[in-house]
Design a protein around this motif. Structure first.
Motif, short mmCIF file in Angstrom:
data_model
loop_
_atom_site.label_atom_id
_atom_site.label_comp_id
_atom_site.label_asym_id
_atom_site.label_seq_id
_atom_site.Cartn_x
_atom_site.Cartn_y
_atom_site.Cartn_z
N LEU A 271 0.83 -1.21 0.00
CA LEU A 271 0.00 0.00 0.00
C LEU A 271 0.87 1.25 0.00
O LEU A 271 0.59 2.22 -0.73
N TYR A 272 1.93 1.24 0.82
CA TYR A 272 2.81 2.40 0.87
C TYR A 272 3.47 2.66 -0.48
O TYR A 272 3.49 3.81 -0.97
N HIS A 273 3.98 1.62 -1.11
CA HIS A 273 4.72 1.82 -2.36
C HIS A 273 3.81 2.18 -3.52
O HIS A 273 4.22 2.92 -4.41
N ARG A 274 2.57 1.72 -3.48
CA ARG A 274 1.62 2.18 -4.50
C ARG A 274 1.32 3.68 -4.32
O ARG A 274 1.25 4.43 -5.29
N ALA A 275 1.16 4.08 -3.06
CA ALA A 275 0.92 5.50 -2.79
C ALA A 275 2.12 6.34 -3.22
O ALA A 275 1.96 7.43 -3.80
N ALA A 276 3.33 5.84 -2.96
CA ALA A 276 4.54 6.57 -3.35
C ALA A 276 4.62 6.71 -4.87
O ALA A 276 4.92 7.79 -5.40
N SER A 277 4.35 5.62 -5.59
CA SER A 277 4.41 5.67 -7.05
C SER A 277 3.45 6.71 -7.61
O SER A 277 3.78 7.47 -8.53
N LEU A 278 2.25 6.75 -7.07
CA LEU A 278 1.25 7.73 -7.52
C LEU A 278 1.72 9.14 -7.22
O LEU A 278 1.54 10.05 -8.04
N ASN A 279 2.32 9.34 -6.06
CA ASN A 279 2.74 10.69 -5.71
C ASN A 279 3.90 11.17 -6.56
O ASN A 279 3.97 12.34 -6.95
N TYR A 280 4.84 10.26 -6.90
CA TYR A 280 5.93 10.66 -7.79
C TYR A 280 5.39 10.98 -9.19
O TYR A 280 5.93 11.85 -9.88
N ALA A 281 4.34 10.28 -9.60
CA ALA A 281 3.80 10.51 -10.94
C ALA A 281 2.90 11.73 -11.01
O ALA A 281 2.94 12.49 -12.00
N TYR A 282 2.08 11.94 -9.97
CA TYR A 282 1.02 12.95 -10.08
C TYR A 282 0.96 13.92 -8.90
O TYR A 282 0.20 14.89 -8.95
N GLY A 283 1.74 13.68 -7.86
CA GLY A 283 1.58 14.46 -6.65
C GLY A 283 2.54 15.63 -6.54
O GLY A 283 3.10 16.11 -7.53
N VAL A 284 2.72 16.07 -5.31
CA VAL A 284 3.59 17.21 -5.04
C VAL A 284 4.59 16.83 -3.97
O VAL A 284 4.33 15.98 -3.11
N ALA A 285 5.74 17.46 -4.01
CA ALA A 285 6.75 17.25 -2.98
C ALA A 285 6.37 18.04 -1.74
O ALA A 285 5.86 19.16 -1.83
N THR A 286 6.60 17.46 -0.58
CA THR A 286 6.31 18.13 0.68
C THR A 286 7.58 18.22 1.51
O THR A 286 8.53 17.46 1.32
N THR A 287 7.59 19.15 2.44
CA THR A 287 8.75 19.35 3.30
C THR A 287 8.81 18.25 4.35
O THR A 287 7.82 17.94 5.01
N LYS A 288 9.99 17.64 4.48
CA LYS A 288 10.25 16.65 5.51
C LYS A 288 11.24 17.27 6.50
O LYS A 288 12.28 17.79 6.10
N GLU B 3 8.07 11.39 -1.26
CA GLU B 3 7.69 10.25 -0.43
C GLU B 3 6.48 10.63 0.43
O GLU B 3 6.41 11.74 0.96
N PRO B 4 5.53 9.69 0.62
CA PRO B 4 4.35 10.01 1.43
C PRO B 4 4.66 10.20 2.91
O PRO B 4 3.92 10.88 3.62
N TRP B 5 5.74 9.57 3.39
CA TRP B 5 6.01 9.56 4.82
C TRP B 5 7.47 9.87 5.07
O TRP B 5 8.35 9.47 4.31
N ASN B 6 7.73 10.61 6.14
CA ASN B 6 9.09 10.98 6.53
C ASN B 6 9.70 9.83 7.34
O ASN B 6 9.76 9.88 8.56
N SER B 7 10.19 8.79 6.64
CA SER B 7 10.54 7.54 7.30
C SER B 7 11.88 7.56 8.03
O SER B 7 12.17 6.67 8.83
N HIS B 8 12.75 8.54 7.77
CA HIS B 8 14.08 8.54 8.38
C HIS B 8 14.39 9.85 9.10
O HIS B 8 15.55 10.17 9.32
N GLY B 9 13.37 10.57 9.49
CA GLY B 9 13.58 11.91 10.04
C GLY B 9 14.37 11.94 11.32
O GLY B 9 15.07 12.92 11.60
N ASP B 10 14.27 10.88 12.13
CA ASP B 10 14.96 10.89 13.42
C ASP B 10 16.05 9.83 13.51
O ASP B 10 16.44 9.43 14.60
#
Length: 240
Positions: free
Chosen positions: A20-37, A48-55
């Motif tokens: 589910l995460y990687h499908r969401a990521a693929s869609l965001n790279y294709a059609y979405g927007v970059a967000t601040t992490k 990326e949909p989630w800030n997985s390495h922030g800490d």
């Protein structure tokens, strides 16, 4: 519930969540927007949909480097370490053999506005120069030159591709001397260190490494190079 049944249930749940995460990521790279992490080393922008390495503890250690430091990020994936470090002014050489991850890294590099400070090297690190089979995993962060590593967590191999493998010593011939080396290469850390002998002995960079089960041999190799190994969260911070 038996141990084997529990393991199968856990693997199935992990596969579903990762899928589910990687499908969401693929869609965001294709059609979405970059967000601040926001990370322990500073902010950057990513699709990326989630800030997985922030800490991450390793990123925190690298974040203490001077703003003009040169960093080699081996196993850069989509830029979770490279981009916040570069956004603070550092020069980063991002080494990433997965062609999909490298393409996404370039997209995130553009979104962060650090094209001049992040160079992407489409290869892996090893103890010799050449080519090897790279196994792209259905859990992309597990993709590796080792098929077993690429099938951890119930994942499967989705593609086999031939990719360049280089010794760090070979790459450094054409780069400024690195102040730090980050290694997160899914079990190939020992080979990468052995291909970095001259760099480690001559330039003495800080080394941040995730062991991936090769603890004893990896520690012995680092000690042989004159490094002190300090376990730091889920990684080692190694200083000469």
């Amino acid at each position: 519930m038996s141990v084997s049944l529990t393991r199968r249930s856990t693997d199935r749940a992990r596969r579903t969540g990762l899928g589910l995460y990687h499908r969401a990521a693929s869609l965001n790279y294709a059609y979405g927007v970059a967000t601040t992490k926001r990370t322990v080393a500073g902010p950057y922008r990513s699709y990326e949909p989630w800030n997985s390495h922030g800490d991450d503890s390793g990123l925190a250690a690298l974040g203490t480097l001077p703003d003009d430091a040169v960093v080699v990020d081996a196993g850069a994936h989509v830029g979770e370490y490279a981009l916040p470090l570069a956004a603070a002014g550092r020069t980063v050489h991002a080494v990433e053999p997965d062609p999909v991850a490298a393409e996404r890294l370039r997209a995130n590099r553009s979104a962060t506005g650090v094209e001049s400070r992040v160079t992407v090297h489409d290869c892996g690190l090893g103890d010799r120069d050449g080519t090897a089979t790279f196994y792209r995993s259905s859990a992309p962060k597990g993709s590796a030159f080792d098929e077993t590593a690429a099938t951890r967590w119930g994942a499967r191999v989705v593609e086999r591709v031939d990719r360049r493998v280089a010794r760090l010593d070979t790459l450094v011939d054409d780069l400024p001397p690195p102040d730090a080396l980050k290694l997160d290469v899914e079990g190939a850390e020992l080979a990468a260190l052995r291909g970095a002998e001259r760099t480690l002995r001559e330039h003495r960079p800080l080394v941040v490494v995730e062991p991936h089960g090769t603890d004893r041999e990896l520690r012995a190799e680092l000690v042989a190079f004159g490094y002190a190994v300090d376990p730091y969260g889920d990684c080692w911070v190694c200083r000469p």
